[in-house]
Enzyme design. Structure first.
Site, short mmCIF file in Angstrom:
data_model
loop_
_atom_site.label_atom_id
_atom_site.label_comp_id
_atom_site.label_asym_id
_atom_site.label_seq_id
_atom_site.Cartn_x
_atom_site.Cartn_y
_atom_site.Cartn_z
N CYS A 178 47.23 38.04 22.07
CA CYS A 178 46.61 37.84 23.38
C CYS A 178 45.79 36.56 23.32
O CYS A 178 44.72 36.53 22.70
CB CYS A 178 45.73 39.03 23.75
SG CYS A 178 44.90 38.80 25.34
N GLN A 316 29.67 38.76 33.17
CA GLN A 316 30.72 37.76 33.36
C GLN A 316 31.57 37.66 32.10
O GLN A 316 31.04 37.55 30.99
CB GLN A 316 30.10 36.40 33.68
CG GLN A 316 29.44 36.31 35.04
CD GLN A 316 30.44 36.22 36.18
OE1 GLN A 316 31.64 36.03 35.97
NE2 GLN A 316 29.96 36.36 37.41
N CYS A 441 33.63 35.85 43.85
CA CYS A 441 34.83 35.81 43.01
C CYS A 441 36.09 35.90 43.88
O CYS A 441 37.18 36.10 43.36
CB CYS A 441 34.82 36.95 41.99
SG CYS A 441 34.75 38.60 42.71
#
Length: 491
Positions: A178, A316, A441
């Site tokens: 990943c 965050q 966002c």
């Protein structure tokens, strides 16, 4: 399956679910899908896995009256802009766009949302702030466990730990590496997966009806827990990891898993937790969580703040860019040391605590009580005495805070993707701050919220996009609104 070609402008019928289409992609929509049009009527098809200029073969997986959603099966003629993919996993769909082009698209989409959806004008749209790191930037990743058909010897099911297949696809796609995670975080995922395979554990049943709750969330036939998710959090300051495995009810030798992780990761392992959930939703929130090994929090440092982040706290996910985001917020707030500041949807208090040394007093409102507890603890740890945090729904808590604390000079608000409800906007208008700093966002929900505030007497001065999520369509931005009659901030 039927095939329809976009260039055939003959007014063909709308596609059906399961149709394969040959499409030419014209643009990128909010949400990251390519946009193609069918026939003389221009029926819109949103196509996952495609970029402007591509000609693709795509499978329709959702169909509405005026549009459909499809996923790319094959790129027949690649766009001149397309570059080779770096990683094979569905979490980075924009990796086939050069990074500078990703920034251009995001900047343009913020502009389009504000002008087309919000019908706003006269504001300064500042340049988008690029990410510090385009890869391996996430401090938190949530993986899903699933079973993948194994075509090798034995022809059985192989446990995998990765991301859900995108755009109507089924199952969980496995990962080799990943590239959103650090090497250490990726190693932790691999160690957990190997241990679970060696133990012969299985994934939970995501299918079936809600009526089958008892079956879907029950242990396996042997009484052991079935696997749902793995959450990996990392402190970017120390490199330490906090892992939480989420399962159904049932037995699990979580202590042995923690020992295996400690053997592989050593001092980099901060803690291991185990959550047993009966939820039918695809979520890692809720359930019963126990600390199996180590500590249940991670230390992190953002600017001058010493933070402790608990397992389920919102923070965050890009630590380096979070520090830059808070810098933009502070610049827009333009505090001089005497102001009363409200931080709405304050989370674990990072924005409020960043602003506190520059303000008279700061008051945070947050719905989740554990996050409020984290914020209060962080204020004590950092010797900040002028920041106060309250648990409550902003819609109900804001009027009460006004009575207790008085009218704010500045309000900072950082809502979820859905933005602010009309009632919360009304409460914000009633509060009457001179300056509103809106952290968003999702520019498509920022736009109508900003439009309501402009209609009520505020002026949208400037907006700064930041790229918190490279290789994806997600856009973060900060907007400054000032009440009409307020001298414009020169920042």
């Amino acid at each position: 399956m039927s095939v329809r070609v976009v260039e055939r402008a003959d007014g063909a019928d709308r596609p059906q679910r399961g149709d394969e289409l040959e499409l030419r992609i014209e643009s990128l929509a909010f949400g990251g899908e390519g946009v193609a049009r069918l026939g003389v009527g221009g029926y819109v098809v949103f196509v996952a896995g495609a970029i402007p200029g591509d000609r693709v073969r795509a499978l329709v997986h959702k169909r509405k009256r005026s549009y459909a959603h499809a996923r790319t099966l094959e790129v027949l003629d690649p766009s001149p802009e397309r570059i080779p993919a770096v990683a094979h996993h569905p979490g980075v769909p924009w990796q086939v766009l050069p990074y500078e082009r990703q920034l251009e698209v995001k900047h343009a989409q913020v502009d389009e949302a504000l002008r087309r959806i919000g019908r706003l004008d006269g504001f300064e749209l500042q340049e988008i702030m690029p990410a510090v790191a385009p890869w391996r930037y996430r401090n938190k990743l949530e993986y899903s466990f699933g079973d993948q058909h194994n075509a090798g010897p034995g022809d059985g099911e192989l446990l995998v730990c990765g991301f859900h297949a995108p755009a109507g696809g089924k199952g969980v796609e496995p990962l080799d590496d990943c590239l959103l995670a650090s090497e250490r975080g990726n190693l932790a995922r691999e160690v957990v997966l190997r241990w679970c395979r060696a133990e012969g554990l299985s994934a939970w049943d995501r299918g079936g009806s809600p009526e089958a709750r008892e079956h879907r969330t029950a242990p396996a036939a042997d009484g052991r827990a079935r696997l749902r998710n793995l959450v990996v959090r990392e402190s970017r300051q120390s490199g330490r990891l906090l892992l939480r495995i989420v399962t159904t009810a049932g037995e699990l030798d979580a202590g042995a898993l923690a020992a295996t992780l400690h053997g592989a990761l050593g001092e980099a392992l901060g803690g291991v937790l185990w959550t047993r959930s009966r939820s039918l939703a695809e979520t890692t929130a809720g359930g019963e969580t126990e600390l199996v090994w180590g500590e249940g929090e991670l230390g992190e440092r953002i600017g001058e703040l010493d933070l402790r982040i608990s397992a389920e706290a919102f923070f965050q996910t890009n630590s380096e860019m979070a520090e830059k985001l808070y810098g933009v917020v502070a610049g827009y707030a333009a505090l001089q040391g005497w102001e009363r500041v409200y931080d709405l949807c304050s989370g674990i208090g990072t924005i409020a605590l960043t602003l506190a040394p520059r303000a008279g007093e700061v008051f945070g409102i947050e719905l989740l009580e554990p996050a409020v507890a984290d914020a209060i603890a962080a204020a004590r740890r950092n010797h900040i005495t002028n920041a106060h945090f309250y648990a409550g729904d902003v819609r109900l808590a804001l009027p009460e805070l006004l009575l207790r604390a008085g009218q704010p000079d500045v309000v900072v608000v950082d809502p979820p993707r859905a933005g602010l409800s009309k009632k919360v906007v009304r409460r914000l208008i009633d509060a009457g701050p001179k300056r509103i700093v809106y952290v968003s966002c999702n520019p498509t929900t920022l736009a109508p919220n900003a439009a309501e505030l402009v209609q009520a007497g505020w002026i949208l001065r400037r907006v700064r996009p930041l790229d918190m999520f490279p290789q994806t369509h997600h856009i973060e931005c900060v907007a400054l609104l000032e009440r009409a009659g307020t001298a414009p901030d020169s920042g």
